[in-house]
Motif scaffolding. Structure first.
Motif, mmCIF file in Angstrom:
data_model
loop_
_atom_site.group_PDB
_atom_site.id
_atom_site.type_symbol
_atom_site.label_atom_id
_atom_site.label_comp_id
_atom_site.label_asym_id
_atom_site.label_seq_id
_atom_site.Cartn_x
_atom_site.Cartn_y
_atom_site.Cartn_z
ATOM 1 N N ASN A 17 -63.840 50.125 -51.638
ATOM 2 C CA ASN A 17 -62.505 50.671 -51.543
ATOM 3 C C ASN A 17 -61.518 49.715 -50.893
ATOM 4 N N ASP A 18 -61.971 49.036 -49.811
ATOM 5 C CA ASP A 18 -61.042 48.137 -49.138
ATOM 6 C C ASP A 18 -60.635 46.990 -50.054
ATOM 7 N N GLU A 19 -61.571 46.556 -50.870
ATOM 8 C CA GLU A 19 -61.298 45.490 -51.836
ATOM 9 C C GLU A 19 -60.245 45.974 -52.848
ATOM 10 N N LEU A 20 -60.461 47.195 -53.324
ATOM 11 C CA LEU A 20 -59.553 47.781 -54.312
ATOM 12 C C LEU A 20 -58.139 47.902 -53.746
ATOM 13 N N ARG A 25 -52.541 46.517 -53.121
ATOM 14 C CA ARG A 25 -51.377 46.317 -52.252
ATOM 15 C C ARG A 25 -50.663 45.003 -52.581
ATOM 16 N N ILE A 26 -51.454 43.958 -52.798
ATOM 17 C CA ILE A 26 -50.843 42.662 -53.127
ATOM 18 C C ILE A 26 -50.086 42.758 -54.458
ATOM 19 N N ALA A 27 -50.675 43.500 -55.393
ATOM 20 C CA ALA A 27 -50.027 43.672 -56.692
ATOM 21 C C ALA A 27 -48.896 44.696 -56.628
ATOM 22 N N ASN A 28 -48.792 45.350 -55.483
ATOM 23 C CA ASN A 28 -47.760 46.370 -55.287
ATOM 24 C C ASN A 28 -47.952 47.567 -56.233
ATOM 25 N N ARG A 47 -65.513 41.664 -62.124
ATOM 26 C CA ARG A 47 -65.992 43.037 -61.971
ATOM 27 C C ARG A 47 -64.850 44.031 -62.077
ATOM 28 N N VAL A 48 -65.082 45.104 -62.796
ATOM 29 C CA VAL A 48 -64.102 46.188 -62.833
ATOM 30 C C VAL A 48 -64.291 47.010 -61.564
ATOM 31 N N ILE A 49 -63.248 47.145 -60.762
ATOM 32 C CA ILE A 49 -63.395 47.902 -59.516
ATOM 33 C C ILE A 49 -62.633 49.225 -59.554
ATOM 34 N N GLU A 50 -61.863 49.429 -60.579
ATOM 35 C CA GLU A 50 -61.179 50.714 -60.714
ATOM 36 C C GLU A 50 -60.780 50.879 -62.172
ATOM 37 N N ALA A 51 -61.013 52.080 -62.704
ATOM 38 C CA ALA A 51 -60.634 52.332 -64.090
ATOM 39 C C ALA A 51 -60.202 53.778 -64.238
ATOM 40 N N LYS A 52 -59.121 53.994 -64.915
ATOM 41 C CA LYS A 52 -58.614 55.338 -65.139
ATOM 42 C C LYS A 52 -57.787 55.303 -66.420
#
Lengths: 323, 254
Positions: A17-20, A25-28, A47-52
């Motif tokens: 989660n912290d990585e995500l 945050r950097i990408a805003n 690696r995919v770390i989030e997908a929706k």
């Protein structure tokens, strides 16, 4: 959304989660993570770390050597209300990231994709993008790419896109690299536009240090009544260099197109612009304009006469040009 | 009291004498006009006062509030309170009206942009996010430039042909803004060849072929300029001494 991402050694993918949130945050785009109606795909290195995803939008991802292969399909007659966020991040100092992107936008569909390329710690990072995009009849597709780079200049970005527009389709791309050092970029976009389609591609890049910028954009306006605009805005300073190659080819009647390239140079920077227009139909019309030079003296003197220093005035003028 | 004094100023450009032995004293808090036909050297004099690049290598001196500004660059002069509005304002691709005005503002108060736009007769909501580029008319850019000067609150402003490119309905806004500047203590120098603009001044200097031909009350200069400079009886080559009888409107040229 199907995620077949896995590490090469076969270990299960671990999403931190912290990585995500750090990347988001950097990408805003941390707001997008909280919105159930916003589709997103966030990748760190390979690696995919989030997908929706959302209704009508199918996104598949698959791990490949040094990267991820992604296919995006938007069903015909579908309008995706909120912009979709793709985030290609590399938080490592040294890495290769290879993204293979296949996008198909169904007939009469609409979608806006924000692509965030985030390399905040890069010392020696190579980001290679190979995209194949097909925009269906009457569909509208916007791809807005924003880069956030480290200040090290150790990044190489090689984006390549081949885009096909069917009859009446509309394409808008914006490539922005204004945050951090460019490093090296070698961009290669090419479109083929069918009847009455509209293509608009814009690149804005701010180079400094020893950055090397190469832009190649080609628009093939092959369909009757198709239209296209290629716009480049580049600022280079210090020892940076820029080489802009914009080409529009018109082979059908009633084609209209324009190439517009503007480069500002400062210090020992070097820039070249090669606008090419090729017209093979007497009923087609393509225009072009290109300018390379230092900051306009009148703009500069105007701002200085309000009390800005030459450096402050120059920065403001460039900010306007690229902003 | 003089806010700006030009002393024995001679300027040559490309081997030609453009300004010749110019001596002018501008009183503080007044609206002055430098008037003359095209090519008289009015705009050049404005550039010399502002210190524009290419117009700083001259003989003589310029004193602002009693101190020489001859060796100061544009920024340094601006920071002392001098500014210039161009006859044809610059275009800034992508730079918003808000940022343009804010960059000039002496105090970066968020409400200042709205305030000064209203002062020049522009609707803030319609303009703040627009770029100061070719999508605005010359008249709109001119008003925005004046708005930026209002935000700057200068001690001395040179307005080069403030009515050029302005539609009739906007001219009133321009002169209202000029009056506002004056009411706040700004000294104004209008550069013009228009009698309509000249009438807004309180003191005038007639420039002809780089020389100050006459100075005096606006009425006097209007009378002379209107009758003898439009068209120019000297063919832009003044011959001294002049003798102009205000009662008969006669001018005798040797």
């Amino acid at each position: 959304m199907v995620n077949k991402n896995k590490k090469e050694d076969g270990q299960a993918m671990v999403i931190k989660n912290d990585e995500l949130y750090s990347i988001a945050r950097i990408a805003n785009i941390d707001f997008a993570l909280r919105d159930p109606n916003t589709a997103r795909l966030i990748i760190n290195k390979d690696r995919v770390i989030e997908a929706k995803t959302v209704e009508g939008l199918t996104v598949n991802s698959e791990g490949i050597k040094d990267g991820v292969k992604i296919s995006i399909f938007l069903a015909p007659e579908t309008k995706v209300e909120n912009p979709v966020h793709l985030c290609f991040g590399v938080t490592h100092k040294k890495a290769i990231q290879r993204i293979v992107l296949d996008i198909e936008i169904g007939k009469n569909s609409q979608i806006v994709i924000f692509s965030h390329c985030v390399f905040p710690n890069a010392i020696d990072v190579k980001h290679i993008m190979d995209a194949n995009i097909r925009i269906g009849k009457g569909a509208k597709y916007s791809y807005l790419e924003r880069h956030v780079h480290s200040e090290e200049g150790g990044i190489t970005v090689i984006p390549k896109s081949r885009i096909a527009l069917k009859e009446g389709a509309r394409l808008k791309t914006e490539f922005e690299l204004l945050s951090g050092r460019v490093g090296k970029i070698d961009m290669d976009y090419e479109t083929v536009s069918e009847k009455n389609s509209v293509m608009e591609m814009t690149a804005k890049i701010d180079g400094k240090g020893k950055d090397v910028i190469k832009i190649r954009e080609v628009g093939n306006l092959v369909g009757e009544g198709s239209r296209g605009v290629l716009t480049s805005r580049v600022a280079v300073r210090d020892k940076a260099s820029a080489e802009i190659y914009n080409k529009l080819v018109a082979t059908a009647p009633y084609v209209r197109g324009h190439v517009d390239c503007k480069e500002i140079i400062q210090g020992d920077a070097v820039a070249s612009a090669i606008p090419i227009v090729e017209v093979a139909n007497p009923k087609a019309r393509i225009t072009h304009e290109a300018s390379i030079g230092s900051v306009d003296a009148k703009q500069l003197q105007t701002l200085m006469s309000r009390g800005l220093t030459e450096e402050e005035a120059t920065a403001l003028i460039i900010e306007g040009l690229l902003g | 009291m003089a806010i700006l004094e030009i002393k024995n100023l001679n300027l040559s450009l490309n081997g030609s004498l453009i300004l010749s032995n110019v001596n002018i004293s501008f009183s503080e808090g007044y609206i002055h006009a430098i008037v003359g036909p095209n090519g008289a050297g009015k705009t050049t004099l404005g550039y010399v006062i502002m210190g524009i690049e290419g117009f700083r290598n001259f003989d003589g001196d310029i004193l602002f509030k009693g101190e020489s500004i001859k060796n100061l660059n544009v920024t340094e002069r601006a920071r002392k309170g001098i500014t210039l509005a161009w006859q044809e304002p610059a275009r800034f691709e992508g730079l918003t009206v808000e940022k343009f005005i804010m960059s000039s503002a002496r105090v970066k108060n968020p409400g200042i942009v709205r305030e000064v736009l209203i002062k020049v007769g522009m609707e803030p909501e319609e303009y703040v996010n627009r770029a100061v580029d070719e999508t605005l008319s010359g008249g709109e850019r001119k008003k925005i430039e004046l708005a930026s000067i209002l935000a700057m609150k200068p001690s001395l402003v040179i307005l080069d042909e403030p009515d050029s490119g302005i539609d009739i309905s906007s001219i009133e806004n321009i002169f209202e803004a000029i009056k506002f500047l004056k009411s706040n203590g700004t000294t104004i120098i209008l550069i013009t060849h228009s009698l309509a603009v000249l009438r807004h001044a309180e003191q005038a200097f007639l420039l002809c072929n780089g020389c100050v031909l006459r100075e005096g009350s606006v009425n006097e200069i209007i009378k002379y300029f209107g009758k003898k400079c439009l068209p120019c009886v000297h063919k832009n080559k003044p011959e001294e001494p002049e003798d102009f009888d205000l009662r008969t409107d006669e001018v005798k040229i040797k």
